[in-house]
Design a protein around this motif. Structure first.
Motif, PDB file in Angstrom:
ATOM      1  N   CYS A 123      -2.181  -6.298   0.529  1.00 22.76           N
ATOM      2  CA  CYS A 123      -2.587  -5.079  -0.186  1.00 22.76           C
ATOM      3  C   CYS A 123      -4.008  -4.689   0.195  1.00 22.76           C
ATOM      4  O   CYS A 123      -4.317  -3.497   0.359  1.00 22.76           O
ATOM      5  CB  CYS A 123      -2.481  -5.302  -1.692  1.00 22.76           C
ATOM      6  N   ALA A 126      -3.770  -3.191   3.582  1.00 29.62           N
ATOM      7  CA  ALA A 126      -3.113  -1.887   3.486  1.00 29.62           C
ATOM      8  C   ALA A 126      -4.086  -0.797   3.045  1.00 29.62           C
ATOM      9  O   ALA A 126      -4.020   0.341   3.529  1.00 29.62           O
ATOM     10  CB  ALA A 126      -1.939  -1.962   2.505  1.00 29.62           C
ATOM     11  N   ARG A 130      -4.593   2.591   5.128  1.00 27.41           N
ATOM     12  CA  ARG A 130      -4.292   3.863   4.471  1.00 27.41           C
ATOM     13  C   ARG A 130      -5.465   4.842   4.563  1.00 27.41           C
ATOM     14  O   ARG A 130      -5.277   6.060   4.541  1.00 27.41           O
ATOM     15  CB  ARG A 130      -3.922   3.624   3.002  1.00 27.41           C
ATOM     16  N   TYR A 155       1.062  -3.868   8.470  1.00 26.23           N
ATOM     17  CA  TYR A 155       1.175  -2.601   7.725  1.00 26.23           C
ATOM     18  C   TYR A 155       1.256  -1.413   8.666  1.00 26.23           C
ATOM     19  O   TYR A 155       2.004  -0.457   8.419  1.00 26.23           O
ATOM     20  CB  TYR A 155      -0.017  -2.463   6.780  1.00 26.23           C
ATOM     21  N   THR A 158       4.959  -1.705   9.936  1.00 24.30           N
ATOM     22  CA  THR A 158       6.047  -1.662   8.961  1.00 24.30           C
ATOM     23  C   THR A 158       5.999  -0.428   8.075  1.00 24.30           C
ATOM     24  O   THR A 158       7.041   0.129   7.727  1.00 24.30           O
ATOM     25  CB  THR A 158       6.014  -2.937   8.089  1.00 24.30           C
ATOM     26  N   TYR A 159       4.807   0.012   7.707  1.00 21.05           N
ATOM     27  CA  TYR A 159       4.680   1.168   6.814  1.00 21.05           C
ATOM     28  C   TYR A 159       4.510   2.473   7.582  1.00 21.05           C
ATOM     29  O   TYR A 159       5.189   3.460   7.296  1.00 21.05           O
ATOM     30  CB  TYR A 159       3.503   0.967   5.864  1.00 21.05           C
ATOM     31  N   TYR A 160       3.624   2.475   8.580  1.00 22.20           N
ATOM     32  CA  TYR A 160       3.341   3.711   9.317  1.00 22.20           C
ATOM     33  C   TYR A 160       4.159   3.858  10.596  1.00 22.20           C
ATOM     34  O   TYR A 160       4.157   4.941  11.200  1.00 22.20           O
ATOM     35  CB  TYR A 160       1.849   3.790   9.658  1.00 22.20           C
ATOM     36  N   HIS A 259       1.908  -1.728  -4.406  1.00 24.91           N
ATOM     37  CA  HIS A 259       2.028  -2.326  -3.084  1.00 24.91           C
ATOM     38  C   HIS A 259       2.980  -3.519  -3.100  1.00 24.91           C
ATOM     39  O   HIS A 259       3.809  -3.672  -2.187  1.00 24.91           O
ATOM     40  CB  HIS A 259       0.668  -2.786  -2.574  1.00 24.91           C
ATOM     41  N   TRP A 262       6.581  -2.554  -2.775  1.00 23.63           N
ATOM     42  CA  TRP A 262       6.948  -2.224  -1.388  1.00 23.63           C
ATOM     43  C   TRP A 262       7.001  -3.475  -0.520  1.00 23.63           C
ATOM     44  O   TRP A 262       7.950  -3.683   0.231  1.00 23.63           O
ATOM     45  CB  TRP A 262       5.931  -1.242  -0.799  1.00 23.63           C
ATOM     46  N   TYR A 263       5.992  -4.323  -0.640  1.00 21.74           N
ATOM     47  CA  TYR A 263       5.855  -5.489   0.238  1.00 21.74           C
ATOM     48  C   TYR A 263       7.004  -6.476   0.063  1.00 21.74           C
ATOM     49  O   TYR A 263       7.556  -6.980   1.052  1.00 21.74           O
ATOM     50  CB  TYR A 263       4.515  -6.166  -0.036  1.00 21.74           C
ATOM     51  N   ALA A 266       9.956  -5.007   1.814  1.00 21.85           N
ATOM     52  CA  ALA A 266       9.788  -4.983   3.268  1.00 21.85           C
ATOM     53  C   ALA A 266       9.864  -6.380   3.867  1.00 21.85           C
ATOM     54  O   ALA A 266      10.399  -6.564   4.971  1.00 21.85           O
ATOM     55  CB  ALA A 266       8.450  -4.341   3.626  1.00 21.85           C
TER      56      ALA A 266
END
Length: 310
Positions: A123, A126, A130, A155, A158-160, A259, A262-263, A266
């Protein structure tokens, strides 16, 4: 009930301290520790009394901050957690922790302790990523393949959905793990000569890593500093002014509860994240492990510490 807590009493002076656990307040939970972690980059400078951000440390002080355990008791006002729930919290190397309901975060039962412990620093990483908010087609270079560097890469991927990620890292033993996390090229320090990348992320806590990023990022590009400046002073180079770079700092997490939701989802598809832990010990080896870390006998990225038989 008896509590054991590891305390730092001075430079390289660790001792276990035994106390009685106090009565819970109405909004608190009692957590029996299952596992914790050593965050080497943050904790070793504290142990060695070389942390540049803490010139006059006050002793005794607690050791660690990432904790995973089970709720064994709760106050009368606690409604969101129940006895038997697994949670993560921030109390460090102790056999038990007492925290408010709002500072203990539920962990689904299928999540293993190593994945759970990484949620906290993931987090924090992240939050920095972000702030840059790259698109999937942007190029990013990360300095430092420690825990924060790898979780920033995680991150980004996996996120972006960023696919163009390179890194700068002096330890060649970390190349294979970097590729597992989706890194393309791993540069040695000072190997980067061209301004190619849209974004840079500083996780090395070393001035040469920060200098390399200023060289590698395009004019008007952005660099996020995720390292906390505890090892070396980070200095702006002529490229910062010549290329009119943007630099932003980041500390702590952006929203732990959101977070974590989500984590944990994921991580089901990315079990390789646990490989950040390169050493597993039990609580009784903590003092010896800090001694070996300080003597540079061992150099793991991160250390998992268990408080009961798995």
């Amino acid at each position: 009930m008896i509590q054991q807590a590891l305390k730092l009493f001075g430079k390289k002076k660790l001792e276990w301290v035994t106390t009685r656990i106090p009565t819970l307040e109405a909004d608190q939970v009692l957590i029996e520790t299952i596992a914790t972690a050593i965050s080497v980059g943050a904790e070793l400078p504290q142990y060695e009394e070389t942390d540049l951000t803490d010139a006059s440390p006050v002793y005794p002080r607690k050791v660690g901050y990432e904790s995973y355990g089970r709720v064994v008791d709760k106050g009368e006002d606690v409604t969101t957690l129940h006895v038997g729930d697994r949670v993560i919290a921030f109390y460090g190397q102790q056999t038990y922790g007492i925290v408010s309901e709002q500072k203990a975060f539920y962990v689904p039962p299928e999540v293993d302790y190593e994945t759970a412990l990484l949620a906290i620093l993931s987090c924090d990483a992240a939050k920095g990523v972000r702030k840059l908010a790259p698109s999937s087609t942007d190029s990013v270079i990360v300095s430092g393949l420690g825990t924060m560097g790898l979780l920033a890469i995680y991150y980004l991927r996996t996120y972006y959905g960023v696919t163009m990620i390179d890194t700068i890292e002096p330890d060649s033993n970390r190349k294979e793990l970097a590729h597992t996390f989706g890194v393309g090229r791993v540069y040695t320090p000072n190997e980067v000569k061209e301004s190619f990348y849209d974004y840079g992320i500083e996780c090395s806590a070393r001035n040469d890593g920060f200098m390399n990023l200023q060289q590698a990022v395009k004019p008007n590009g952005s660099i996020c500093i995720l390292s906390d400046g505890n090892r070396e002073e980070l200095v702006l180079q002529p490229q910062f002014y010549e290329k009119e770079l943007h630099i932003v700092g980041s500390s702590d997490g952006w929203n732990y509860k959101e977070h974590f939701s989500w984590y944990f989802e994921a991580s089901r598809q990315t079990p390789y994240v646990r490989k950040i832990f390169e050493l597993d010990i039990d609580q009784y080896k903590l003092i010896d492990t800090f001694e070996k870390l300080s003597a540079r006998v061992i150099n793991p990225i991160k250390v998992a510490v268990t408080y009961e038989d798995k």
